[in-house]
Scaffold this motif. Structure first.
Motif, PDB file in Angstrom:
ATOM      1  N   LEU A 217       0.834  -1.202   0.000  1.00 16.21           N
ATOM      2  CA  LEU A 217       0.000   0.000   0.000  1.00 16.21           C
ATOM      3  C   LEU A 217       0.868   1.251   0.000  1.00 16.21           C
ATOM      4  CD1 LEU A 217      -2.716  -1.105   2.569  1.00 16.21           C
ATOM      5  CD2 LEU A 217      -3.176  -0.383   0.219  1.00 16.21           C
ATOM      6  N   THR A 218       0.403   2.262  -0.687  1.00 16.96           N
ATOM      7  CA  THR A 218       1.133   3.529  -0.715  1.00 16.96           C
ATOM      8  C   THR A 218       0.773   4.362   0.512  1.00 16.96           C
ATOM      9  OG1 THR A 218      -0.598   4.564  -2.039  1.00 16.96           O
ATOM     10  CG2 THR A 218       1.214   3.524  -3.234  1.00 16.96           C
ATOM     11  N   GLN A 223      -5.965   3.286   4.369  1.00 14.11           N
ATOM     12  CA  GLN A 223      -5.492   2.255   5.307  1.00 14.11           C
ATOM     13  C   GLN A 223      -4.228   2.716   6.021  1.00 14.11           C
ATOM     14  OE1 GLN A 223      -6.343   1.731   2.068  1.00 14.11           O
ATOM     15  NE2 GLN A 223      -6.954  -0.409   1.702  1.00 14.11           N
ATOM     16  N   CYS A 224      -3.314   3.316   5.273  1.00 21.66           N
ATOM     17  CA  CYS A 224      -2.067   3.783   5.882  1.00 21.66           C
ATOM     18  C   CYS A 224      -2.344   4.915   6.869  1.00 21.66           C
ATOM     19  CB  CYS A 224      -1.100   4.242   4.795  1.00 21.66           C
ATOM     20  SG  CYS A 224       0.581   4.609   5.409  1.00 21.66           S
ATOM     21  N   VAL A 229       0.749   4.251  14.119  1.00 23.19           N
ATOM     22  CA  VAL A 229       2.149   4.583  13.854  1.00 23.19           C
ATOM     23  C   VAL A 229       2.497   4.116  12.449  1.00 23.19           C
ATOM     24  CG1 VAL A 229       4.550   4.256  14.558  1.00 23.19           C
ATOM     25  CG2 VAL A 229       2.749   4.314  16.279  1.00 23.19           C
ATOM     26  N   SER A 230       2.966   5.016  11.611  1.00 21.59           N
ATOM     27  CA  SER A 230       3.338   4.653  10.244  1.00 21.59           C
ATOM     28  C   SER A 230       4.486   5.529   9.774  1.00 21.59           C
ATOM     29  CB  SER A 230       2.135   4.794   9.301  1.00 21.59           C
ATOM     30  OG  SER A 230       1.716   6.148   9.233  1.00 21.59           O
ATOM     31  N   GLY A 251       6.828  -3.664   9.767  1.00 25.68           N
ATOM     32  CA  GLY A 251       6.944  -4.133   8.392  1.00 25.68           C
ATOM     33  C   GLY A 251       6.158  -3.280   7.421  1.00 25.68           C
ATOM     34  N   ASP A 252       5.753  -3.888   6.309  1.00 25.34           N
ATOM     35  CA  ASP A 252       5.023  -3.202   5.245  1.00 25.34           C
ATOM     36  C   ASP A 252       3.529  -3.436   5.398  1.00 25.34           C
ATOM     37  OD1 ASP A 252       7.437  -2.466   3.684  1.00 25.34           O
ATOM     38  OD2 ASP A 252       7.632  -4.643   3.481  1.00 25.34           O
ATOM     39  N   LEU A 253       2.746  -2.381   5.187  1.00 25.74           N
ATOM     40  CA  LEU A 253       1.302  -2.548   5.138  1.00 25.74           C
ATOM     41  C   LEU A 253       0.934  -2.858   3.691  1.00 25.74           C
ATOM     42  CD1 LEU A 253      -1.213  -2.380   6.990  1.00 25.74           C
ATOM     43  CD2 LEU A 253      -1.600  -0.093   6.051  1.00 25.74           C
ATOM     44  N   VAL A 254       0.223  -3.974   3.505  1.00 27.45           N
ATOM     45  CA  VAL A 254      -0.076  -4.461   2.160  1.00 27.45           C
ATOM     46  C   VAL A 254      -1.544  -4.878   2.092  1.00 27.45           C
ATOM     47  CG1 VAL A 254       2.281  -5.328   1.998  1.00 27.45           C
ATOM     48  CG2 VAL A 254       0.450  -6.911   2.652  1.00 27.45           C
TER      49      VAL A 254
END
Length: 499
Positions: A217-218, A223-224, A229-230, A251-254
């Protein structure tokens, strides 16, 4: 004369009706605890064989599940049935109980801390990173080129005490993984390859390269933005969830495809964790059932879900179901939301009774106030129900009064009301009931509040006090009861003996 005879006939009929058929008229003051059965399970739990779960649960759930006509069903397993390697670390049931209560204490501390952050409106930019994680974070940054991702002391809830697991398919084709189910969390995540640091799990680490549906996800996605915390790295969204017991995932949010039985759900936002640490006893990650926008029910747009938690010391299996309606005989209560934190699922509770007598407590002690303090949440991950100190003291004293003919034992960990039942096979104990207003009450089975803490016959009252204004109905009290959340109508329902 005929009218007198007819009246006498109806009086006889009425007197012949068993008085306990109507709980609202005469709640039973006592119930029986099967001491022998509880001790058998306590002695056998350390020798349980690990569960091998079939992937298509709907074929095995039988008529009861079909009657509830839910569209998505997955199996629930208690921690004991899949945690055999961990249980080998415990020489006896007393040691196992101590470990459970330590996890539970860490979880409750985490829940309370997260609520405090929300109520006091502490911005995540005001928080300091957890000292224990700095080295791990630096390792993650070094290997993946990440700059500046830092998390608060508490930004989620601890699944170190996650006690129930489901088998879920992640990716396309699906990789079957055990995941903790948690009503106190929103972010779904799994451990992902490549791992900067991954704890040991029962299944192989998820391999994103093997899934055709894996999609990062960008940073500008909803969602991001919904994460506590991001951080943005090369246009992709990085997440971090840290927990009160020192556990964390980074990690990565996907988005990925999630498979449950024959149902495939596309584009579910999950964390692909490359750096993870905690007490997860073999689970690959977490399935969040909270009230936030990133939780699994929210992403499904589910109008309802329900679960039934089997005995924590058994290898029995039950189900987690989505779009399952509450049956007419459910004991219902209002489902409430805290305007300061959308994750927690609050219940409109009005009181408690012991031995059929309502405790003399103000309803305000159970109420969620306008500032976000107080209230009671229903939580699948907390084991022992926590009550405000005044409420707990009243319950404990009334219960002890009804147990005065049984020999007392010393306190144990967070329990202060214990009994030596080593010479008993069954005992009569006061009934404990939750009250929800409008005459609705839920009597608990005796084994849901008198639990063994060793295999020798010591049993304790499974409630504990908390200095926080937040109270929690834990999973020990929920065992054997189907707990349903009607999200559309804001109702929580309880149906005993429906696992």
């Amino acid at each position: 004369m005929a009218e007198v005879k007819l009246l006498s006939f109806w009086l006889v009929c009425l007197l012949a009706i068993p008085f306990n058929l109507s709980r609202s008229l005469a709640p039973s003051s006592t119930t029986f605890l099967d001491v022998a059965s509880s001790l058998r399970q306590a002695r056998n739990v350390l020798s349980l064989e690990p569960t091998t779960a079939p992937f298509n649960q709907q074929e095995e759930d039988g008529e009861e599940t079909q009657q509830r006509t839910s569209s998505i069903v997955l199996q629930l397993h208690p921690r004991a049935s899949i945690g055999k390697p961990k249980h080998r670390q415990h020489s006896d049931y007393r040691s196992l109980t101590l470990a459970r209560l330590a996890r539970d204490t860490a979880r409750v501390k985490s829940l309370v801390s997260r609520l405090d952050l929300a109520v006091n409106r502490i911005s995540k930019t005001d928080l300091k990173p957890v000292d224990l994680k700095i080295e791990k974070q630096q390792q993650y940054k070094y290997e993946y080129g990440v700059q500046g991702i830092q998390g608060p002391v508490v930004s989620g809830t601890s699944q170190g005490s996650g006690e129930y697991f489901s088998r879920v398919g992640i990716g396309n084709p699906p990789t079957q993984l055990y995941m903790v189910i948690d009503t106190g969390s929103d972010v779904n995540w799994v451990q992902c390859s490549p791992c900067a640091d991954c704890y040991q799990q029962a299944d192989p680490i998820f391999e994103p390269a093997s899934s055709s549906s894996f999609s990062p996800l960008t940073c500008d996605t909803n969602q991001c933005r919904s994460l506590d915390v991001s951080e943005c790295h090369n246009g992709t969204c990085l997440y971090e969830v840290s927990y009160g017991d020192g556990s964390y995932t980074i990690g990565d949010l996907v988005t990925e495809t999630v498979t449950i039985g024959s149902a495939k759900i596309d584009n579910v936002a999950i964390g692909c964790g490359h750096n993870n640490e905690g007490l997860f006893i073999g689970a690959a990650g977490l399935l969040g059932l909270g009230g936030g926008s990133l939780s699994f029910p929210s992403q499904l747009n589910a109008t309802s879900f329900s679960y039934c938690l089997v005995d924590r010391d058994s290898d029995s299996v039950s189900t987690l179901e989505f779009e399952s309606s509450l049956p007419p005989n459910a004991v219902t209560a209002p489902l409430l939301r805290n305007p300061q934190i959308d994750t927690f699922l609050y219940i409109g509770m009005t009181g408690l009774s012991i031995g059929g007598d309502l405790l003399p407590l103000s309803e305000s002690l159970f109420r969620l106030d306008g500032s976000g303090n107080g209230g009671i949440i229903v939580d699948s991950g907390t084991a022992v129900t926590r009550l405000q100190t005044d409420v707990y003291n009243s319950l404990r004293d009334a219960f002890a009064k009804g147990m005065r003919d049984l020999p007392r034992a010393g306190g144990f960990a967070l329990f202060d009301t214990c009994y030596d039942l080593s010479t008993k096979s069954s005992v009569e104990v006061p009934t404990v009931s939750f009250h929800f207003g409008e005459g609705k009450d839920l009597p608990l089975p005796a084994k849901n509040y008198m639990i063994p803490i060793d295999s020798n016959g010591t049993f304790c009252l499974a409630f504990a006090p908390t200095s926080s204004t937040l109270s929690i109905i834990g999973n020990v009290q929920q065992q054997g009861t189907r707990v349903g959340f009607d999200l559309a109508s804001s109702v929580i329902g309880f149906v005993p003996y429906k696992c």
